[in-house]
Write an enzyme that holds these catalytic residues in place. Structure first.
Site, short mmCIF file in Angstrom:
data_model
loop_
_atom_site.label_atom_id
_atom_site.label_comp_id
_atom_site.label_asym_id
_atom_site.label_seq_id
_atom_site.Cartn_x
_atom_site.Cartn_y
_atom_site.Cartn_z
CG HIS A 196 -1.55 -1.24 1.60
ND1 HIS A 196 -2.76 -1.58 1.05
CD2 HIS A 196 -1.22 -2.26 2.45
CE1 HIS A 196 -3.15 -2.75 1.55
NE2 HIS A 196 -2.23 -3.18 2.38
C1 BDR Z 1 -2.32 0.42 5.74
O1 BDR Z 1 -2.37 -0.10 7.07
C2 BDR Z 1 -1.09 -0.35 7.55
O2 BDR Z 1 -1.05 -1.55 8.27
C3 BDR Z 1 -0.16 -0.33 6.38
O3 BDR Z 1 1.10 0.15 6.77
C4 BDR Z 1 -0.85 0.60 5.41
O4 BDR Z 1 -0.48 1.94 5.61
C5 BDR Z 1 -3.08 -0.50 4.83
O5 BDR Z 1 -4.40 -0.62 5.25
#
Ligand code: BDR
Ligand code: CA
Length: 345
Positions: free
Chosen positions: A270
């Protein structure tokens, strides 16, 4: 710094994918990281700060301010997710103890100082909960006008959540902060609205063992880096290149976690995707919408609701990424981070 560089303030909850986002930016000559501000999310905020300092140390990068920010969300109690990111937030990796200290300034002070000192220039990139930015907005309501642009990793729009059935992690940790941010940025013209990288697209950014292998090859690391799904849980990398070794140990944990969630032996990247978009929005197709955050729902708190058709009669406040080319994104990651790893060892 040169005129072609993009000054960034990076607000993170590092985090395995936040770690790769940082490496991507460090590896990108056009990125000028003005400061790293840390928020509680994946792990507590102090651990987030230490993780960032440790990555900088490993990469031999000095002089980037790392500031501690909100240790709790604006209203609700903190939740963290060590089961997703490992006991310290970096999977199986054990990073060196940093020499550089956490800044004496609070993250909100850093946010405000950075944007005021370079009005209209700085890109804000938030890959954690929006707590620090929400707090900065309370003190500096003109902040949206002072930023060049904001890129957010967060939300699930026409897509299920990853924390509750409707809600994505970064928004779930601090929905009140997210609402403050989306409301505050609704004053901007269409071409300056926050770019939102939500799960709809970031779950298409699937890092697989072959991506790590290719990156390690570019880095000139030996032996060949193989994260094998049949390896014992927690197998540690033997890579000669230290950046590759630590990154591989971190990402392996994330792949093991995704497999446990029935998503396959892969890792959704992400935050590195959001970092790539901050440097080059052309990598994304976007659509404007009005985004609001559900705060009252007993089942849906933290849901990011997008009005695509103007049904609320309110101006758009977000440019939502609706499509991208994941293969091109991974080409950039492999090339940039691989070369950078080769340079710094
Ligand atoms: C987001 O949640 C976190 O656990 C990850 O780093 C990312 O930013 C994804 O939902
Ligand atoms: Ca994150």
């Amino acid at each position: 710094m040169t005129g072609t560089q993009i000054p960034l303030i990076l607000d993170v909850d590092t985090g395995i994918d936040d770690s790769l986002a940082l490496l991507y930016l460090l590896a990108s000559p056009e990125a000028e990281i003005t400061a790293i501000t840390c928020t509680a999310g994946n792990v507590p905020a102090r651990q987030v700060a230490l993780n960032n300092l440790a990555w900088l140390e490993l990469c031999g990068v000095n002089g980037i301010e790392v500031a501690l920010g909100a240790e709790v969300p604006v209203i609700q109690p903190l939740m963290t997710t060590e089961e997703t990111h490992g006991p310290q937030g970096i999977g199986h990796a054990v990073l060196p103890t940093p020499n550089q200290q956490i800044s004496e300034r609070h993250a909100t002070e850093v946010w405000i100082d950075v944007v005021r000192s370079r009005p209209g220039e700085v890109m804000g990139l938030v890959t954690g909960p929006l707590t620090n930015l929400a707090l900065a907005l309370k003190i500096c309501p003109e902040l949206p006008h002072l930023l060049n642009r904001l890129v957010i990793m967060g939300g699930a729009v026409n897509y299920p959540g990853n924390t509750t059935p409707t809600t994505e992690w970064n928004i779930a940790v601090d929905p009140d902060a997210a609402k403050i941010v989306f409301d505050a940025f609704s004053v901007l013209p269409a071409d300056r609205l926050p770019i939102v990288c939500a799960l709809d697209v970031t779950e298409r950014i699937e890092m697989r063992p072959e991506h790590i292998a290719a990156l390690a090859d570019v880095a000139g690391s030996s032996p060949s880096e193989r994260i094998d799904p049949t390896d014992a849980l927690g197998t540690r990398s033997q890579a000669s290149n230290a950046v590759v070794r630590h990154l591989s140990d971190a990402v392996r944990f994330y792949m093991e976690f995704h497999r446990e969630q029935d998503q396959g032996f892969l890792a959704h990247m992400h935050d590195p995707f959001a970092a790539a978009i901050a440097l080059d929005p052309e990598l994304a197709t976007m659509r404007l919408a009005t985004v609001d955050v559900e705060l009252a729902g007993t089942l849906t708190r933290g849901q990011t609701v997008a009005d695509w058709r103007g049904m609320w009669g309110r101006d758009s406040n977000a440019a939502i990424v609706v499509d991208t080319d994941p293969a091109e994104f991974f080409r950039r990651v492999i090339d940039r981070v691989g070369r950078f790893a080769r340079e710094v060892g």
